[in-house]
Design a protein around this motif. Structure first.
Motif, PDB file in Angstrom:
ATOM      1  N   ASP A  38     -15.501  83.216 -47.158  1.00 19.72           N
ATOM      2  CA  ASP A  38     -16.157  82.907 -45.947  1.00 19.72           C
ATOM      3  C   ASP A  38     -16.622  81.780 -45.544  1.00 19.72           C
ATOM      4  O   ASP A  38     -17.077  81.116 -46.370  1.00 19.72           O
ATOM      5  CB  ASP A  38     -17.443  83.908 -45.625  1.00 19.72           C
ATOM      6  N   GLU A  39     -16.031  81.162 -44.519  1.00 23.65           N
ATOM      7  CA  GLU A  39     -16.171  79.821 -43.910  1.00 23.65           C
ATOM      8  C   GLU A  39     -17.802  79.420 -43.939  1.00 23.65           C
ATOM      9  O   GLU A  39     -18.190  78.533 -44.236  1.00 23.65           O
ATOM     10  CB  GLU A  39     -15.412  79.321 -42.839  1.00 23.65           C
ATOM     11  N   THR A  40     -18.531  80.523 -43.291  1.00 20.70           N
ATOM     12  CA  THR A  40     -19.948  80.206 -43.028  1.00 20.70           C
ATOM     13  C   THR A  40     -20.549  79.771 -44.443  1.00 20.70           C
ATOM     14  O   THR A  40     -21.527  79.202 -44.619  1.00 20.70           O
ATOM     15  CB  THR A  40     -20.521  81.136 -42.276  1.00 20.70           C
ATOM     16  N   THR A  41     -20.379  80.934 -45.261  1.00 16.09           N
ATOM     17  CA  THR A  41     -20.873  81.002 -46.373  1.00 16.09           C
ATOM     18  C   THR A  41     -20.799  79.974 -47.479  1.00 16.09           C
ATOM     19  O   THR A  41     -21.744  79.311 -48.078  1.00 16.09           O
ATOM     20  CB  THR A  41     -20.584  82.349 -47.087  1.00 16.09           C
ATOM     21  N   LEU A  42     -19.539  79.400 -47.271  1.00 19.56           N
ATOM     22  CA  LEU A  42     -18.890  78.275 -48.165  1.00 19.56           C
ATOM     23  C   LEU A  42     -19.583  76.953 -47.672  1.00 19.56           C
ATOM     24  O   LEU A  42     -19.850  76.152 -48.447  1.00 19.56           O
ATOM     25  CB  LEU A  42     -17.464  78.015 -48.065  1.00 19.56           C
ATOM     26  N   ALA A  43     -19.866  76.892 -46.272  1.00 19.42           N
ATOM     27  CA  ALA A  43     -20.165  75.766 -45.697  1.00 19.42           C
ATOM     28  C   ALA A  43     -21.742  75.628 -46.091  1.00 19.42           C
ATOM     29  O   ALA A  43     -22.289  74.554 -46.257  1.00 19.42           O
ATOM     30  CB  ALA A  43     -20.138  76.010 -44.141  1.00 19.42           C
ATOM     31  N   PHE A  46     -21.894  74.405 -49.896  1.00 21.84           N
ATOM     32  CA  PHE A  46     -21.248  73.058 -50.083  1.00 21.84           C
ATOM     33  C   PHE A  46     -22.332  72.125 -49.167  1.00 21.84           C
ATOM     34  O   PHE A  46     -22.013  70.984 -49.156  1.00 21.84           O
ATOM     35  CB  PHE A  46     -20.291  72.850 -49.786  1.00 21.84           C
ATOM     36  N   ASP A  47     -23.003  72.752 -48.548  1.00 24.15           N
ATOM     37  CA  ASP A  47     -24.158  71.774 -47.450  1.00 24.15           C
ATOM     38  C   ASP A  47     -23.245  70.944 -46.564  1.00 24.15           C
ATOM     39  O   ASP A  47     -23.541  69.728 -46.583  1.00 24.15           O
ATOM     40  CB  ASP A  47     -25.197  71.181 -48.461  1.00 24.15           C
ATOM     41  N   MET A  48     -22.440  71.494 -46.102  1.00 23.95           N
ATOM     42  CA  MET A  48     -21.520  70.540 -44.819  1.00 23.95           C
ATOM     43  C   MET A  48     -21.119  71.581 -43.837  1.00 23.95           C
ATOM     44  O   MET A  48     -21.273  72.861 -43.949  1.00 23.95           O
ATOM     45  CB  MET A  48     -20.476  69.985 -45.574  1.00 23.95           C
ATOM     46  N   SER A  49     -20.623  70.977 -42.836  1.00 24.99           N
ATOM     47  CA  SER A  49     -20.051  71.887 -41.610  1.00 24.99           C
ATOM     48  C   SER A  49     -18.782  72.696 -42.074  1.00 24.99           C
ATOM     49  O   SER A  49     -18.355  72.354 -43.003  1.00 24.99           O
ATOM     50  CB  SER A  49     -19.581  70.652 -40.498  1.00 24.99           C
ATOM     51  N   ARG A  50     -18.396  73.338 -41.343  1.00 29.00           N
ATOM     52  CA  ARG A  50     -17.379  74.235 -41.469  1.00 29.00           C
ATOM     53  C   ARG A  50     -15.857  73.584 -41.375  1.00 29.00           C
ATOM     54  O   ARG A  50     -14.854  74.171 -42.087  1.00 29.00           O
ATOM     55  CB  ARG A  50     -17.214  75.400 -40.450  1.00 29.00           C
ATOM     56  N   SER A  51     -15.951  72.448 -40.886  1.00 32.96           N
ATOM     57  CA  SER A  51     -14.639  71.710 -40.866  1.00 32.96           C
ATOM     58  C   SER A  51     -13.833  71.425 -42.097  1.00 32.96           C
ATOM     59  O   SER A  51     -12.634  71.364 -42.314  1.00 32.96           O
ATOM     60  CB  SER A  51     -14.757  70.467 -39.874  1.00 32.96           C
ATOM     61  N   PRO A  52     -14.762  70.762 -42.939  1.00 33.20           N
ATOM     62  CA  PRO A  52     -14.048  70.337 -44.266  1.00 33.20           C
ATOM     63  C   PRO A  52     -13.886  71.505 -45.028  1.00 33.20           C
ATOM     64  O   PRO A  52     -12.806  71.467 -45.932  1.00 33.20           O
ATOM     65  CB  PRO A  52     -14.994  69.452 -44.917  1.00 33.20           C
ATOM     66  N   VAL A  53     -14.411  72.748 -44.914  1.00 30.70           N
ATOM     67  CA  VAL A  53     -14.047  74.079 -45.484  1.00 30.70           C
ATOM     68  C   VAL A  53     -12.757  74.489 -45.248  1.00 30.70           C
ATOM     69  O   VAL A  53     -12.046  74.759 -46.028  1.00 30.70           O
ATOM     70  CB  VAL A  53     -15.356  74.913 -45.444  1.00 30.70           C
ATOM     71  N   ARG A  54     -12.737  74.413 -43.767  1.00 32.05           N
ATOM     72  CA  ARG A  54     -11.446  74.768 -43.286  1.00 32.05           C
ATOM     73  C   ARG A  54     -10.387  74.249 -43.613  1.00 32.05           C
ATOM     74  O   ARG A  54      -9.264  74.796 -43.960  1.00 32.05           O
ATOM     75  CB  ARG A  54     -11.580  74.867 -41.819  1.00 32.05           C
ATOM     76  N   GLU A  55     -10.307  72.832 -43.809  1.00 30.41           N
ATOM     77  CA  GLU A  55      -9.263  71.945 -44.485  1.00 30.41           C
ATOM     78  C   GLU A  55      -9.080  72.141 -45.902  1.00 30.41           C
ATOM     79  O   GLU A  55      -7.910  72.169 -46.151  1.00 30.41           O
ATOM     80  CB  GLU A  55      -9.728  70.485 -44.302  1.00 30.41           C
ATOM     81  N   ALA A  56     -10.066  72.325 -46.517  1.00 30.45           N
ATOM     82  CA  ALA A  56      -9.955  72.689 -47.957  1.00 30.45           C
ATOM     83  C   ALA A  56      -9.198  74.151 -48.074  1.00 30.45           C
ATOM     84  O   ALA A  56      -8.110  74.178 -49.030  1.00 30.45           O
ATOM     85  CB  ALA A  56     -11.168  72.811 -48.747  1.00 30.45           C
ATOM     86  N   LEU A  57      -9.442  75.018 -47.265  1.00 33.72           N
ATOM     87  CA  LEU A  57      -8.847  76.310 -47.426  1.00 33.72           C
ATOM     88  C   LEU A  57      -7.490  76.260 -46.770  1.00 33.72           C
ATOM     89  O   LEU A  57      -6.516  77.068 -47.701  1.00 33.72           O
ATOM     90  CB  LEU A  57      -9.643  77.469 -46.414  1.00 33.72           C
ATOM     91  N   ILE A  58      -6.911  75.580 -45.881  1.00 33.12           N
ATOM     92  CA  ILE A  58      -5.735  75.142 -45.434  1.00 33.12           C
ATOM     93  C   ILE A  58      -5.083  74.627 -46.509  1.00 33.12           C
ATOM     94  O   ILE A  58      -3.584  75.149 -46.613  1.00 33.12           O
ATOM     95  CB  ILE A  58      -5.782  74.245 -44.177  1.00 33.12           C
ATOM     96  N   ARG A  59      -5.454  73.771 -47.408  1.00 36.31           N
ATOM     97  CA  ARG A  59      -4.725  73.172 -48.334  1.00 36.31           C
ATOM     98  C   ARG A  59      -4.407  74.214 -49.476  1.00 36.31           C
ATOM     99  O   ARG A  59      -3.389  74.085 -50.272  1.00 36.31           O
ATOM    100  CB  ARG A  59      -5.397  71.806 -48.734  1.00 36.31           C
TER     101      ARG A  59
END
Length: 234
Positions: A38-43, A46-59
């Motif tokens: 879950d993006e929100t849970t991961l954000a 990792f104490d960051m916004s959802r944008s870098p989480v989404r980028e990591a998941l895309i990769r």
């Protein structure tokens, strides 16, 4: 942290810490096949916004380690047992071709690097950490592939090795728990010797046997240690 600093982290290396952490947890089976990411849970984690989480998941999706579902959820990719024979077939061809080319075309510098990567693998075995072992095994085989001087075959081989790292993790776990079989060290040394001697046929033979040994032990693992805690697509 200021807004400007946060923006720089998101646009810069913020996603990398998420990517490498999740990748390690997926390959080491800390994150189980089929587990929801879950993006929100991961954000929050990792104490960051959802944008870098989404980028990591895309990769990670690009490496086929996670799957984006139609409802915009993301899960850890299942281990697809039904396609395992086809995977091994492709791995066998790629492993044999790259090892044959290495035996034919290797330089002295290539040999030194291959030997160094084998030492790294042996050191990883002593740690007993399966993720380190699978990563070191991959680097050993990629040193061989690069010695073959065909970047297209090497790239295809690397993709297969990446896809197989979780299976290799289970393979190591099975061997250590049952002592039924052996790790890859001796086979690696035989392959190095064949490459050193430029014995193409012997290198081919050893690469083929190497794949079959992995296949046999992984199938034993599936038959004897099937667990409902791991989703195996059949």
């Amino acid at each position: 942290m200021s807004g400007d600093s946060e923006a720089r982290r998101v646009r810069g290396t913020g996603w990398k810490s998420v990517y490498y952490t999740l990748r390690g947890e997926i390959l080491s089976m800390v994150l189980q096949p089929g587990q929801l990411l879950d993006e929100t849970t991961l954000a929050e984690r990792f104490d960051m916004s959802r944008s870098p989480v989404r980028e990591a998941l895309i990769r990670l999706a690009g490496e086929e380690l996670v799957i984006a579902l139609s409802n915009r959820s993301t899960i850890v990719a299942p281990i697809e047992v039904a396609t395992f024979p086809k995977y091994v077939e492709a791995l066998d061809i790629a492993q044999r071709m790259n090892t044959r080319l290495a035996a034919a075309l290797r330089t002295e510098a290539d040999l030194k690097l291959i030997a160094r990567r084998q030492k790294d693998f042996e050191a990883s075995v002593h740690t007993g950490i399966h993720l380190k072992m699978s990563e070191a095994n991959k680097q050993f085989h990629m040193a061989i592939a690069h010695s073959g001087k065909n970047p297209y075959l090497a790239s295809f081989y690397e993709r297969l090795l990446n896809q197989g790292q979780r299976m290799l993790h289970l393979h190591f776990e099975y061997l250590e728990r049952t002592h039924d079989g052996y790790l890859l060290t001796d086979e690696h040394n035989d392959m190095i010797e064949a490459i050193r001697e430029k014995d193409v046929d012997r290198a081919d033979e050893l690469a083929h046997a190497h794949t079959r040994q992995f296949q046999a032990n992984f199938v034993k693992f599936l038959k004897e240690n099937y667990s409902t805690e791991v989703i195996l697509t059949v």
